[in-house]
Design a protein around this motif. Sequence first.
Motif, mmCIF file in Angstrom:
data_model
loop_
_atom_site.group_PDB
_atom_site.id
_atom_site.type_symbol
_atom_site.label_atom_id
_atom_site.label_comp_id
_atom_site.label_asym_id
_atom_site.label_seq_id
_atom_site.Cartn_x
_atom_site.Cartn_y
_atom_site.Cartn_z
ATOM 1 N N LEU A 247 0.747 -1.266 0.171
ATOM 2 C CA LEU A 247 0.037 0.020 -0.052
ATOM 3 C C LEU A 247 0.852 1.412 0.088
ATOM 4 O O LEU A 247 0.544 2.400 -0.651
ATOM 5 N N GLU A 248 2.097 1.341 0.837
ATOM 6 C CA GLU A 248 2.698 2.540 0.762
ATOM 7 C C GLU A 248 3.631 2.533 -0.442
ATOM 8 O O GLU A 248 3.635 3.660 -0.930
ATOM 9 N N SER A 249 3.881 1.543 -1.405
ATOM 10 C CA SER A 249 4.440 1.596 -2.671
ATOM 11 C C SER A 249 3.326 2.385 -3.605
ATOM 12 O O SER A 249 3.810 3.239 -4.292
ATOM 13 N N ILE A 250 2.238 1.919 -3.387
ATOM 14 C CA ILE A 250 1.227 2.581 -4.226
ATOM 15 C C ILE A 250 0.787 4.079 -3.891
ATOM 16 O O ILE A 250 0.894 5.022 -4.821
ATOM 17 N N PRO A 279 -8.147 5.463 -4.132
ATOM 18 C CA PRO A 279 -8.967 4.909 -2.960
ATOM 19 C C PRO A 279 -8.752 5.781 -1.670
ATOM 20 O O PRO A 279 -7.499 6.078 -1.501
ATOM 21 N N ARG A 280 -9.618 5.920 -0.831
ATOM 22 C CA ARG A 280 -9.433 6.461 0.412
ATOM 23 C C ARG A 280 -8.130 6.407 1.115
ATOM 24 O O ARG A 280 -7.356 7.043 1.755
ATOM 25 N N ALA A 281 -7.864 4.972 1.372
ATOM 26 C CA ALA A 281 -6.875 4.448 2.033
ATOM 27 C C ALA A 281 -5.532 4.783 1.414
ATOM 28 O O ALA A 281 -4.630 5.099 2.279
ATOM 29 N N VAL A 282 -5.166 5.114 0.246
ATOM 30 C CA VAL A 282 -4.284 5.285 -0.316
ATOM 31 C C VAL A 282 -3.911 6.961 -0.209
ATOM 32 O O VAL A 282 -3.001 7.456 -0.070
ATOM 33 N N ALA A 283 -5.173 7.742 -0.483
ATOM 34 C CA ALA A 283 -5.240 9.113 -0.475
ATOM 35 C C ALA A 283 -4.803 9.609 1.260
ATOM 36 O O ALA A 283 -4.129 10.487 1.321
ATOM 37 N N LEU A 285 -2.540 7.932 3.260
ATOM 38 C CA LEU A 285 -1.201 7.516 3.347
ATOM 39 C C LEU A 285 -0.466 8.846 2.539
ATOM 40 O O LEU A 285 0.517 9.487 2.936
ATOM 41 N N VAL A 286 -1.235 9.242 1.356
ATOM 42 C CA VAL A 286 -0.114 10.307 0.485
ATOM 43 C C VAL A 286 -0.452 11.491 1.367
ATOM 44 O O VAL A 286 0.695 12.082 1.558
ATOM 45 N N LEU A 287 -1.421 11.784 2.156
ATOM 46 C CA LEU A 287 -1.408 13.090 2.973
ATOM 47 C C LEU A 287 -0.167 13.049 3.904
ATOM 48 O O LEU A 287 0.113 14.000 4.314
ATOM 49 N N GLN A 288 -0.431 11.611 4.678
ATOM 50 C CA GLN A 288 0.197 11.552 5.719
ATOM 51 C C GLN A 288 2.073 11.710 5.397
ATOM 52 O O GLN A 288 2.936 12.168 6.148
ATOM 53 N N ARG A 289 2.282 10.859 4.401
ATOM 54 C CA ARG A 289 3.536 10.877 3.891
ATOM 55 C C ARG A 289 4.067 12.387 3.347
ATOM 56 O O ARG A 289 5.342 12.711 3.487
ATOM 57 N N ALA A 290 3.050 12.923 2.912
ATOM 58 C CA ALA A 290 3.663 14.249 2.279
ATOM 59 C C ALA A 290 3.976 15.344 3.523
ATOM 60 O O ALA A 290 4.989 15.997 3.374
ATOM 61 N N GLU A 303 -9.590 11.886 12.036
ATOM 62 C CA GLU A 303 -10.833 12.418 11.733
ATOM 63 C C GLU A 303 -10.422 13.710 10.724
ATOM 64 O O GLU A 303 -11.236 14.323 10.128
ATOM 65 N N HIS A 304 -9.299 14.331 11.006
ATOM 66 C CA HIS A 304 -8.704 15.311 10.181
ATOM 67 C C HIS A 304 -8.827 14.883 8.802
ATOM 68 O O HIS A 304 -8.922 15.618 7.696
ATOM 69 N N LEU A 305 -7.996 13.712 8.462
ATOM 70 C CA LEU A 305 -7.604 13.221 7.158
ATOM 71 C C LEU A 305 -9.290 12.900 6.685
ATOM 72 O O LEU A 305 -9.316 13.210 5.331
ATOM 73 N N GLN A 306 -10.044 12.528 7.261
ATOM 74 C CA GLN A 306 -11.452 12.279 6.419
ATOM 75 C C GLN A 306 -12.027 13.732 6.153
ATOM 76 O O GLN A 306 -12.853 13.539 5.226
ATOM 77 N N GLU A 307 -11.640 14.638 7.102
ATOM 78 C CA GLU A 307 -12.431 15.880 6.774
ATOM 79 C C GLU A 307 -11.781 16.423 5.481
ATOM 80 O O GLU A 307 -12.432 17.199 4.646
ATOM 81 N N VAL A 308 -10.354 16.444 5.542
ATOM 82 C CA VAL A 308 -9.732 16.759 4.371
ATOM 83 C C VAL A 308 -10.275 16.007 2.901
ATOM 84 O O VAL A 308 -10.409 16.702 2.011
#
Length: 494
Positions: A247-250, A279-283, A285-290, A303-308
């Motif tokens: 998932l991290e690779s994607i 997909p939400r799970a990927v998005a 991770l993208v926000l967290q890694r960024a 909760e923050h990630l869901q709101e974003v």
Amino acid sequence: MRRVRMTKSSKLLFGAHSGDFASLSRHLPDPANGLLVALSGGLDSTVLLDLLRQWAAKTGAELAAVHVDHQLRPSSKHDAAFCRRLCHQWGIPLVLETLDIARDGSTQESARVQRYAAIAQVAQRLGLGAVATAHHADDALETALLNFRRGTSSGGLAALLSKTEAPIPAWPDLELVRPLVEAPKARIHQYAEARGLEWVNDPTNLEGSYERNRLRHDVLPGLTDDGALLAPMLATLENLASERDALESIARTCLEGARLASPDAESIALDCAPLRKAPRAVAMLVLQRATHALPAEVALTREHLQEVLDAIESETSLDLAVRGAHVSIERGFVIVEVARGRGGKHLFTRQAHPIPIAAANLDGTSNLDETSARDGQVPWFGTTLRWKANQSVDSLVVRGPRPGDRLDARGLDGHKRVVDVLKEAGVPRSFRWRWPCLVHQQKVEWICGLRQATREDDTPPDTRTIRLFWDLEPDSVFNRVVGQTTNCFDLQYF
């Protein structure tokens, strides 16, 4: 990787069903990169250092150790002295680091973050490419249970077995290995006794006030049937870690497609379109890694990630304050800026200081058609401003917009507020204060890349000209708004 035969005592850790230690542990770095061992002086890290000094002797790997004194208990100096004696005895270079841990909030979490940051700095200072910690199989299960109780994802359940999960958000480009992660605690103890090793005991490991200690002593023995069920449980975590790494690779691929050139080191910018398609799970991770690229710890909760993501998917604007940063979504961009105690209102009303435009060539021979040449240039929030002039330049600056700035232009009732021009052009609010404006004698002559002021039709014979170029990164918010990578403006004045 060079194959290393197991010693009889090292087989106690992993079993005797394989003659190759490297293939069993599966967690050793390339010997050519060098390795820094985190050494507390306790049983686990002492065993790890003993094991790795044998590995280094056979592979020629550069090996060093680091001991971090948190100064949280009186006996910590004794631990440091033990590590110094041990490394001297074994001929291993040792770096001692001392921390001053604030005793507010979660002391353990603060100590963990500062410890990893200090270890990473030592590894970089020594030029070593990998860090080894002494986490073992029991630790992996304890961590999974702790995170499970608090609410987590597959990354939290398999945190100690993942090859891609960073220990702290600001972790640099260092490989983190855990060679003992498949070894049960009981076998580590057997190994130490077989080798005749000595170690120090941390008395806080027995204190019932810590949640991890309660799990270790009261829950884990019954859950694993005193270790009999540890292997299948560990296999489950390994499966989760493998899926998490995929998932991290994607997510990394998606991040590369969404990442825009950052205007400065304390902000990141992303294109919403790739995140909307993922997909939400990927998005998530993208926000967290960024945000891990930012020079501060940014606490984006689920909760923050869901709101974003709700705002991204519905294509609506959002201003969100989180611990350590401010998140804004507008005009198809996600922009995260380190807050440093500043709220969104303050972040958006900053002012970019003026930069004087001065011509280096004052003899009137500059060729204004040579766009690759320059009399001068300055960086501007990830872009470049450069210029050519055929005469000296006075009272000419590039700066960000100011309250009250207006642009004189035909068709705009004689003038228009600069901020309104930026809004209509689709410039996100968090970028407006950064937008360069060419100002001559307090008058806005050019909102770079967007609009220029109306000039008189009659040009006097002694007119002087300066040609200004604004060069943009192809993948930047500036470029997405303007639509071209190089913008040019000729200012004539006398």
